[in-house]
Design a protein around this motif. Sequence first.
Motif, PDB file in Angstrom:
ATOM      1  N   ARG A   1       0.835  -1.194   0.000  1.00 29.00           N
ATOM      2  CA  ARG A   1       0.000   0.000   0.000  1.00 29.00           C
ATOM      3  C   ARG A   1       0.874   1.250   0.000  1.00 29.00           C
ATOM      4  O   ARG A   1       1.660   1.467   0.919  1.00 29.00           O
ATOM      5  N   THR A   2       0.728   2.089  -1.014  1.00 29.84           N
ATOM      6  CA  THR A   2       1.530   3.307  -1.125  1.00 29.84           C
ATOM      7  C   THR A   2       0.693   4.577  -1.160  1.00 29.84           C
ATOM      8  O   THR A   2       1.178   5.656  -0.864  1.00 29.84           O
ATOM      9  N   SER A   3      -0.580   4.462  -1.524  1.00 31.61           N
ATOM     10  CA  SER A   3      -1.411   5.663  -1.657  1.00 31.61           C
ATOM     11  C   SER A   3      -1.621   6.348  -0.317  1.00 31.61           C
ATOM     12  O   SER A   3      -1.695   7.577  -0.233  1.00 31.61           O
TER      13      SER A   3
ATOM     14  N   GLU B   1      -8.974  10.014  -8.766  1.00 30.42           N
ATOM     15  CA  GLU B   1      -7.661   9.484  -9.127  1.00 30.42           C
ATOM     16  C   GLU B   1      -7.064   8.671  -7.981  1.00 30.42           C
ATOM     17  O   GLU B   1      -6.488   7.590  -8.194  1.00 30.42           O
ATOM     18  N   VAL B   2      -7.210   9.177  -6.752  1.00 29.40           N
ATOM     19  CA  VAL B   2      -6.692   8.460  -5.592  1.00 29.40           C
ATOM     20  C   VAL B   2      -7.424   7.139  -5.415  1.00 29.40           C
ATOM     21  O   VAL B   2      -6.814   6.100  -5.131  1.00 29.40           O
TER      22      VAL B   2
ATOM     23  N   VAL C   1      -8.991   5.302  -7.692  1.00 33.36           N
ATOM     24  CA  VAL C   1      -8.596   4.345  -8.733  1.00 33.36           C
ATOM     25  C   VAL C   1      -7.229   3.745  -8.406  1.00 33.36           C
ATOM     26  O   VAL C   1      -6.993   2.541  -8.599  1.00 33.36           O
ATOM     27  N   THR C   2      -6.322   4.563  -7.882  1.00 26.60           N
ATOM     28  CA  THR C   2      -5.008   4.050  -7.484  1.00 26.60           C
ATOM     29  C   THR C   2      -5.135   3.018  -6.375  1.00 26.60           C
ATOM     30  O   THR C   2      -4.469   1.973  -6.391  1.00 26.60           O
ATOM     31  N   LEU C   3      -6.012   3.293  -5.390  1.00 24.01           N
ATOM     32  CA  LEU C   3      -6.246   2.335  -4.315  1.00 24.01           C
ATOM     33  C   LEU C   3      -6.769   1.013  -4.863  1.00 24.01           C
ATOM     34  O   LEU C   3      -6.328  -0.069  -4.460  1.00 24.01           O
TER      35      LEU C   3
ATOM     36  N   ARG D   1      -6.475  -0.257  -7.939  1.00 24.29           N
ATOM     37  CA  ARG D   1      -5.517  -0.975  -8.775  1.00 24.29           C
ATOM     38  C   ARG D   1      -4.401  -1.597  -7.933  1.00 24.29           C
ATOM     39  O   ARG D   1      -4.014  -2.747  -8.158  1.00 24.29           O
ATOM     40  N   GLU D   2      -3.876  -0.851  -6.968  1.00 19.49           N
ATOM     41  CA  GLU D   2      -2.777  -1.410  -6.175  1.00 19.49           C
ATOM     42  C   GLU D   2      -3.274  -2.523  -5.248  1.00 19.49           C
ATOM     43  O   GLU D   2      -2.548  -3.489  -4.981  1.00 19.49           O
ATOM     44  N   THR D   3      -4.534  -2.418  -4.782  1.00 16.97           N
ATOM     45  CA  THR D   3      -5.079  -3.469  -3.918  1.00 16.97           C
ATOM     46  C   THR D   3      -5.304  -4.749  -4.702  1.00 16.97           C
ATOM     47  O   THR D   3      -4.919  -5.836  -4.265  1.00 16.97           O
TER      48      THR D   3
ATOM     49  N   THR E   1      -2.861  -6.494 -12.021  1.00 15.51           N
ATOM     50  CA  THR E   1      -4.214  -6.017 -11.795  1.00 15.51           C
ATOM     51  C   THR E   1      -5.191  -6.737 -12.710  1.00 15.51           C
ATOM     52  O   THR E   1      -5.065  -6.643 -13.948  1.00 15.51           O
TER      53      THR E   1
END
Length: 557
Positions: free
Chosen positions: A229-231, A264-265, A267-269, A271-273, A282
């Motif tokens: 997890r980076t977001s 945007e945040v 969608v990032t969550l 995709r990374e999850t 993904t």
Amino acid sequence: MDPVIIVGAGPVGLSLALALARQDVPSVLLDEGPGHDEQRAARTVVLREDTTALLERLTGMPLAEAGLRWSGWRSMRRRQVVREVTFRSPGARERHESGYGTTDTLKNADDGPGAAEEPAPLHLAQHVLTGALRHAIAREPLVKVAVESRLDLLEQEASGVTAHTRGPRGTWWRGSFLVGCDGPRSTVRKLLDIRFPGRTAVERHAVAALRTELPWPDRALLHRAPPWRTSWPSGGEVSARPLPQGVWRLDWLLPPGKDLVTPEVLVTLIRETLAGWHEGTTPPYELLDTGVHTVHHRLARRWRAGRVFLAGDAAHLLGALGTQGLDEGLRDIDNLAWKLGIAWHHSPRKALLDSYQAERRAVVADRLRAADQALPQLRGGGLRALVPGSARGHDALLAHAHLGQGALGAPGAYANSPLAPASAESAVPVDTAPGERIADVRVTAEDGSSVRLWDRLGRGSLLVVLVAPGTGVWERKHWLSAGIMPRLAAAVTALPHPAELLVAEGYPGAAPHTVLLVRPDGHLVTALSGVRPADLYQAAEATVGGTAPEQATANAS
């Protein structure tokens, strides 16, 4: 007599209208909306076993067909599955409960007696639930729904309540009682000037509903501090709960603060999850709905003012650490409906009506207190996190909350209820303590039919259950006139409130010829050894608040 006025047409208000109708009590449901609900895939509800049973009785529908029971619960911490214990229960899919820590510290953990009996929670979209409730109400002649009717004035006196609504059909309404089920910003609560103290933004979650495939079909997941997890650098927690037709609801615990969750945040969550759960790749997904869920903890100072009551989110807000506010709202109306039924058909009894606040507020206060005490340890870390074994205890508490067990999720008990009868010499212990919810055993009714005990709840009658092994193989004409049955039947007929006599082959912890007295909402009053008419009468009288009518004025609390 005037109907009961219900303000608010969410799941709690709709359920209360149906619960009153089951006791032949008419109601007027004031719905400030258009009479239907927006379909939001990300707005879902999680129902425990007792609240699912309540809603299925009210709607006449098997809700499990509209939602999904988790076939398992998978817990992960830094990519490690620490413990997984499989439970099986008759007629249900297998369920998994997971804890955390290290494998060595948890391999000897004891999940306690009865854990295997508890099915997994039921997860379904809220609009599906309200749709089922509205469909049942459309067939119920005792419920009148007034759409586009927003409450703006409330008056009451000793004999009833008067309410005014504005809107296209603005008018005055007259009721015997009024119940505010109108949510966190309750107009009823504000008109009564009842304080609603508590804490704001205890937790925040980003939410997404999406159609995709995860590696564990139909299994809920709780992943703490995922390393990928980076977001949100603070770590946190991700949960995934399955819904029908390949839809999943994902929740991300957000760090404290008011950081804006942009598309945007989010969608990032997502995709990374998904990539983290699929070894870096993904998978395809269809995003259906998103949102941000903010959890508040609040508790109204009073839940009753004369003939006006609060229920659901109008009375309390909770939801941290996996607890479910709707569960508690449904338990509110299950507690209140039979008491209003007695007051409507007979006469208001102060002790009985006051007991709603005394019982339900105490249970919810305990739930909030447990969550508030656990939050700093689970979320804050610090020195306590370094104590050996603390992670296991804290994380097991969180897992239990998601499963509807323990201090944060299980149905509350009314051990200190003002309706509890005085101790009797004939009282005996069973596995269910007085005030706790009864077990759902199979019973035989007086007409000879075999039913589940929970199916007989919610009709306004007390339940008297005789534990008599062997009667299940007899014809009704034999056991109804044999042994102690005639004397028990006579004692039940003489009770100060209508009661239904049932016979069970057995009950957990009960000896043969034990007699159980059960409230209409399914909580045990007492267990007696044999037929003791005087003790049974005294317990029943205490349960319905005595016999004296209420003399309080409309402004009494």
